[in-house]
Design a protein around this motif. Structure first.
Motif, short mmCIF file in Angstrom:
data_model
loop_
_atom_site.label_atom_id
_atom_site.label_comp_id
_atom_site.label_asym_id
_atom_site.label_seq_id
_atom_site.Cartn_x
_atom_site.Cartn_y
_atom_site.Cartn_z
N VAL A 204 -0.21 -8.78 0.68
CA VAL A 204 -0.95 -8.58 -0.56
C VAL A 204 -0.37 -7.45 -1.40
O VAL A 204 -0.15 -7.58 -2.59
CB VAL A 204 -2.45 -8.29 -0.26
N THR A 205 -0.11 -6.33 -0.76
CA THR A 205 0.37 -5.20 -1.56
C THR A 205 1.84 -5.36 -1.91
O THR A 205 2.25 -5.02 -3.01
CB THR A 205 0.20 -3.89 -0.80
N GLY A 206 2.60 -5.87 -0.94
CA GLY A 206 4.01 -6.08 -1.23
C GLY A 206 4.76 -4.78 -1.45
O GLY A 206 5.88 -4.78 -1.96
N ASP A 207 4.17 -3.64 -1.08
CA ASP A 207 4.85 -2.36 -1.27
C ASP A 207 5.85 -2.10 -0.15
O ASP A 207 5.81 -2.69 0.91
CB ASP A 207 3.82 -1.22 -1.26
N SER A 208 6.76 -1.16 -0.41
CA SER A 208 7.65 -0.73 0.66
C SER A 208 8.09 0.69 0.35
O SER A 208 7.86 1.21 -0.74
CB SER A 208 8.87 -1.64 0.75
N GLY A 209 8.70 1.36 1.32
CA GLY A 209 9.24 2.69 1.08
C GLY A 209 8.37 3.79 1.64
O GLY A 209 7.17 3.59 1.91
N GLU A 210 8.99 4.98 1.80
CA GLU A 210 8.35 6.09 2.50
C GLU A 210 7.13 6.62 1.75
O GLU A 210 6.07 6.80 2.32
CB GLU A 210 9.37 7.22 2.68
N THR A 211 7.30 6.83 0.44
CA THR A 211 6.20 7.44 -0.33
C THR A 211 4.96 6.57 -0.32
O THR A 211 3.85 7.07 -0.13
CB THR A 211 6.62 7.67 -1.78
N THR A 212 5.16 5.29 -0.50
CA THR A 212 4.00 4.41 -0.52
C THR A 212 3.31 4.42 0.84
O THR A 212 2.09 4.32 0.92
CB THR A 212 4.40 2.98 -0.88
N ARG A 213 4.13 4.53 1.93
CA ARG A 213 3.51 4.55 3.25
C ARG A 213 2.62 5.78 3.40
O ARG A 213 1.52 5.70 3.91
CB ARG A 213 4.59 4.52 4.33
N ARG B 284 1.27 7.44 0.97
CA ARG B 284 0.13 7.26 0.09
C ARG B 284 -0.90 6.36 0.75
O ARG B 284 -2.10 6.59 0.69
CB ARG B 284 0.59 6.64 -1.22
N LYS B 285 -0.36 5.34 1.40
CA LYS B 285 -1.24 4.41 2.08
C LYS B 285 -2.02 5.10 3.21
O LYS B 285 -3.19 4.85 3.42
CB LYS B 285 -0.44 3.23 2.63
N GLY B 286 -1.30 6.00 3.91
CA GLY B 286 -1.96 6.73 4.99
C GLY B 286 -3.12 7.56 4.47
O GLY B 286 -4.21 7.52 5.02
N ALA B 287 -2.88 8.25 3.39
CA ALA B 287 -3.93 9.08 2.81
C ALA B 287 -5.08 8.22 2.33
O ALA B 287 -6.25 8.51 2.56
CB ALA B 287 -3.36 9.89 1.64
N LEU B 288 -4.72 7.10 1.70
CA LEU B 288 -5.74 6.18 1.21
C LEU B 288 -6.60 5.67 2.36
O LEU B 288 -7.83 5.61 2.27
CB LEU B 288 -5.08 4.99 0.51
N SER B 289 -5.92 5.31 3.45
CA SER B 289 -6.65 4.76 4.59
C SER B 289 -7.58 5.80 5.18
O SER B 289 -8.70 5.50 5.59
CB SER B 289 -5.65 4.23 5.62
#
Lengths: 430, 317, 297
Positions: free
Chosen positions: C11-20, C22-27
């Motif tokens: 769904v998100t289709g994101d990749s890369g270190e920063t997004t990961r 960001r995703k961690g913080a979001l989660s």
């Protein structure tokens, strides 16, 4: 619908004929259905009595079913309308007229002296079960209204418990004393009684009035109601009673919502047979006394009210056997011991003698209270007319309108009187 | 699960032209299969449901008092309802307000949480279960006591507000706020529409998102272009059902106000009033009339929703 | 769980270190919010749990969640208090709930299939009738219905509670299934009819297997609502041996007389256990279904 009714009627009469043909006496293997409201404690006591009856009458079983008061009337109404009414029905003083005039319950006069032995049955209690001169219900106990009192709160404040002579006129002074010495945060002296129908009735009776006349009209006038609402408004202003918001928590006089149980007031208007039930959900020791007098020396507000009745379903195929059961229920010594005063003080002198030595402390308080009302006791009023329940609902709503400041006592009095009169008139037309 | 046949079929579908075998066209045009599939429903409808409904319609023109045979009184019940019944107006007002406020709130909560809980995250089943728990309680007697613990003068809500120096009223017993506590209860029990939303979200084919993400669509765009449109049948369903249920709402007020609708009739829901009339005051005929008025109102609303649904609900065809 | 993770990445289709990151913080944030909300949702239930272990005279005045003393007396009293053990009531409720699920799933899906997928005269009319039955308050059909069941000799049996379910009397579920069936691609039917499938085979082999989420939803709701239902059992069951748990619970308390509040809260707590387990088990089925089949449209 009419065909269904006719069919039910035919079915019912066929069953009655069959029963009559087969069993002139009480034939074996009869089954009676008993419906009553109450909690588990009442059910436990009742089922001991039904078991005793079955033991004494081999082949007769009693299927007892119980539920909360709130659920009871929908079920009884549905069963009765559906042609499947129980044989023995626990009936409330408020509804006995409604059921009697519509044939939902059967007159019992033919069994008196036969299956029903009522020789030493209290006269006033017997009359309480009469509608239009016919006997429709056997009172299971006498009751009186009573004021529950939190003993501990008074002791802590170092104030004497309110007693027999307490009057509404004394309340402001007593409250001032109590509020000054009170150790309980947020506790007031009195609940707001303006919406409590038994409190109004008691007050009216001391004024020489009543709630209802024998022909089902209001026995008070608009001025009475204005005075009544004014009385409580003044008490509210004098910091005697709980706030409107607190009082509204108690929507139906359910024990768990009363001001005394919630710790909002030292007292609550209730009935004499409820002391045990109140104590069960209150940590502080409770006792009980009478409702206040309207002024020193006035009396006659209290009466010995039938707490509830046993009636017989209008379509019951086993009326005589049911009557025999009711007789057993009110007079058998062992049954009486099991039942105690949980439904009120037994109405037969002989039964009272049997149970007197077996009672616990709280039951004794109740017995003594009802037996020693003295000058507080007045005559039994006529049973409440049809639609009395609706008037009681209206009283609660109007009292809240005054308490929350939406209307004044001066406006509320006539408004309530008109509304109540219209409600009562509506019943008579229909 | 069953992916093989569906795959096969779907491919067949993409190859297939418009021409169908003639027997199928015939069968479709005939009514047989439809009525056959509806057979159990027809038996139930005609055998169990319709009779009582018609009888209640008849009773609405009578003075039926539960215990004696009904007498025809023409439109007297309806005349009284529309001309001389303040409680009818009050209960209608309470109910309308309840529906208008609680239904959108409940749906918004349900959809929001469903979207949140649909994502890949640890412990989702647990969260889902916890959020559904309040709905499991249903109309338990315990709710009445619980709600007072929360919303009475010295309840939890006010203890919390006291931290900010606010002295709150007794929400549950003040006629100005009491209805709001029932709205809070309805919203708190948002579990059922949430589950339906979740099921709806699960039905959206994953490859649609794949395709969209290949086209470079962002999350918000995908939500607007894929999730929301494909979810409209379920949103429509939940809106209709919650509205109907809202109009018929009975148990919360019955339990919390002890069946009275107080303080000052501020929680006198329509069906609560109807119940009082029927079983409290022995006016089943009058109550039936009230019920049929409600039916007409709800039916009008529902028909209107169905008419507008053409413009915003997307079915796959 | 695996499908959830896959879904997210797709769904998100994101990749890369920063997004990961960001995703961690979001989660973390999401978890924090969800936990907070969970406490809010759970508080009343925790209160009930604590009330079930509390001395009875504390229930209505205590403000803390923690009882002054703990006791399991309420559970013992509650379980055995009604002369008949609570196991009987659990069994009765279970029997009714299971039968209701079977009935609802079988007959409501049949009706829904007809409304959603088949053409026949009067379809719209019957659909409106079906919805109409949802709109009349049950309080006014209660008595005619009671008369009917009484004439049939069904009163005081489970039949009035169960038979209607086998006759698709619950419009809610028909409507629910109609909405879901209509969401399934129509090409499925058309392709199947090309293969010579009968409507029955389309219903049974194609639509139902693809409808796990809605069937699971219907099963969950049926179970819970039947389990929680109080009014119908109150009216139709008289013999205490046939009582359901909800009916038994209502006998603990009578507000005008001596009640057993401890027993009520103890047994209320226990009553939640089966529904909760049922929900936990069946919600897994919600996660399956069409989303995991990778079907092309």
């Amino acid at each position: 619908m009419t065909t269904l009714h006719r069919r039910q009627f035919l079915l019912g009469s066929a069953a009655a004929l069959a029963a009559g043909a087969i069993s002139p006496a009480f034939a074996a293997d009869a089954k009676l259905r008993l419906l009553f409201w109450g909690g588990k404690a009442r059910a436990d006591r009742t089922f001991i009595a039904t078991d005793l009856f079955s033991k004494a009458n081999p082949g007769v079983t009693i299927d007892g079913e119980f539920m909360a008061f709130q659920d009871y009337w929908a079920k009884l109404g549905t069963q009765t309308a559906g042609g499947n009414a129980p044989d023995i029905i626990q009936m409330d003083y408020r509804y006995i007229v409604e059921y009697a005039i519509r044939g939902g319950i059967a007159p019992l006069d033919e069994f008196v002296g036969g299956a029903l032995q009522l020789d030493d049955f209290d006269k006033d209690q017997l009359d309480g079960g009469k509608v239009n001169g016919k006997l429709y219900g056997i009172s299971l106990g006498a009751n009186s209204v009573a004021l529950m009192v939190n003993e501990a709160a008074f002791k802590e404040a170092g104030i004497e418990l309110p007693g027999r002579e307490l009057s509404y006129e004394d309340l402001p002074a007593l409250a001032a004393k109590f509020n000054a010495a009170n150790k309980r945060p947020g506790m007031k002296l009195f609940q707001d009684g303006s919406g409590v129908e038994p409190a109004l009735e008691n007050w009216l009776r001391q004024r020489g009035k009543a709630l209802y006349t024998a022909d089902g009209k209001a026995a008070f006038d608009a001025q009475d109601m204005t005075d009544w609402f004014k009385l409580w408004s003044d008490l509210r202003a004098a910091d005697v009673i709980v706030s409107a918001e607190d009082q509204a928590l108690d929507a139906t006089d359910a024990i768990e919502n009363t001001m005394i149980t919630l710790g909002k007031a030292t007292t609550t208007f209730a009935n004499s047979n409820q002391l045990i039930a109140f104590q069960a959900v209150n940590k502080d020791p409770l006792t009980m006394t009478n409702f206040p007098r309207i002024k020193a020396g006035s009396g006659g507000g209290h009466y010995r009210k039938p707490s509830m009745f046993f009636s017989i379903g209008g379509t019951s195929a086993n009326k005589e056997l049911s009557a025999k059961f009711i007789n057993f229920f009110i007079s058998d010594p062992e049954a009486a011991k099991a039942l105690g005063v949980e439904r009120g003080i037994p109405c037969k002198a002989s039964t009272r003698e049997v149970i007197a030595p077996t009672l616990d402390a709280q039951s004794k308080i109740a017995l003594e209270f009802v037996s020693n009302l003295g000058d507080l006791l007045g005559p039994l009023p006529p049973a409440p007319p049809a639609n009395a329940g609706e008037v009681s609902t209206q009283l609660r709503t109007t009292s809240q309108e005054v308490a929350f400041g939406q209307t004044s006592p001066e406006d509320a009095g006539p408004a309530f009187f008109d509304q109540a009169s219209a409600t009562l008139a509506r019943a008579k037309k229909g | 699960m069953a992916s093989a046949p569906s795959h096969e079929v779907a491919q067949g579908g993409s190859v297939a032209g418009a021409a169908a075998p003639s027997w199928w066209a015939a069968a479709r045009s005939k009514n047989g299969p439809g009525y056959l599939f509806l057979l159990p429903w027809f038996i139930g409808f005609f055998g169990l449901t319709l009779g009582p409904i018609l009888i209640s319609l008849y009773l609405s023109f009578t003075d039926f008092d539960l215990l004696t045979a009904p007498h025809w009184n023409g439109g007297a019940n309806f005349v009284r309802i529309f001309t001389a019944d303040a409680k009818f107006i009050q209960s209608m007002r309470v109910t309308l307000f309840f529906v208008i406020v609680s239904v959108p709130l409940k749906l918004a909560f349900a959809l929001g949480v469903a979207l949140l809980l649909n994502r890949g995250m640890r412990g989702l089943p647990i969260y889902r279960a916890i959020f559904y728990l309040p709905s499991l309680l249903g109309a338990s007697v315990a709710i009445a006591v619980l709600w007072r613990q929360l919303f009475a003068g010295n309840g939890l809500v006010n203890q919390f507000l006291l931290n900010f120096g606010i002295v709150g009223p007794s929400w549950i017993s003040n006629p100005r706020y009491s209805l709001w506590t029932l709205i809070a209860l309805a919203v708190w029990q948002f579990g059922s529409p949430m589950i339906i939303f979740l099921a709806g979200l699960r039905q959206i084919p994953l490859d649609m998102y794949e395709a969209a993400s290949l086209d470079g669509a962002g999350r918000w765009r995908m939500f607007r272009k894929i999730t929301l449109p494909l979810l409209t049948p379920v949103i429509f369903f939940n809106a209709i059902i919650q509205t109907i249920e809202g109009f018929k709402s009975f148990t919360p007020a019955f339990i919390i106000s002890g069946g009275t609708g107080n303080p000052i009739n501020s929680t006198l829901f329509y069906t609560l009033y109807l119940y009082q009339e029927a079983f409290g005051f022995f006016r089943m005929g009058y109550a039936s009339a009230l019920a049929w008025i409600l039916l007409v109102i709800v039916a009008l609303f529902t028909s209107f929703s169905f008419l507008t649904s053409k413009y915003w609900v997307h079915y796959d065809n | 769980m695996i499908t959830d993770v896959q879904r997210l990445t797709v769904v998100t289709g994101d990749s890369g270190e920063t997004t990961r990151l960001r995703k961690g913080a979001l989660s973390l944030l999401a978890h924090g919010l969800l936990t907070l909300a969970s406490i809010l949702m759970l508080y009343p239930l925790l209160w009930m749990l604590s009330a079930s272990f509390r001395p009875e005279n504390e229930i209505f005045t205590a403000t803390s969640l923690w009882p002054s003393s703990w006791s399991i007396q309420s559970y013992i009293r509650g379980w055995t208090g009604l002369r008949i053990g609570f196991d009987t009531f659990f069994l009765n409720s279970l029997i009714i709930a299971v039968l209701a699920i079977i009935g609802n799933l079988a007959t409501c899906s049949l009706a829904a299939f007809a409304f959603a997928r088949l053409e026949f005269r009067g379809r719209r009319f019957w659909f409106a009738m079906m919805l109409g039955t949802l709109m009349l308050p049950y309080q006014v059909t209660l008595i005619p219905q009671y008369v009917l069941f009484h004439q049939l000799g069904w009163v005081n049996t489970f039949l009035p509670l169960v038979v209607p379910k086998f006759l698709a009397a619950d419009s809610f579920f028909i409507f629910l299934m109609v909405q879901f069936f209509r969401g399934l691609p129509k090409e499925l039917d058309e392709a199947a009819m090309m293969d010579g499938c009968s409507p029955w085979r389309i219903y049974w082999k194609i639509l139902l297997p693809l409808s796990t989420p809605v069937l699971a939803t219907a099963a969950i709701f049926t179970f819970i609502w039947t389990w929680d239902d109080f009014f119908a059992p109150l009216i139709y069951l008289s013999d205490i041996r046939t009582y359901t748990v909800q009916l038994a619970l209502r006998t603990f308390v009578d507000s005008s007389a001596e009640s057993d509040w401890g027993g009520l809260f103890a047994m209320s707590t226990l009553t939640l256990v089966p529904v909760f387990i049922f929900f936990l088990v069946f919600q897994r089925l919600l996660i399956e279904g069409i989303a995991t089949t990778g079907m092309k449209r």
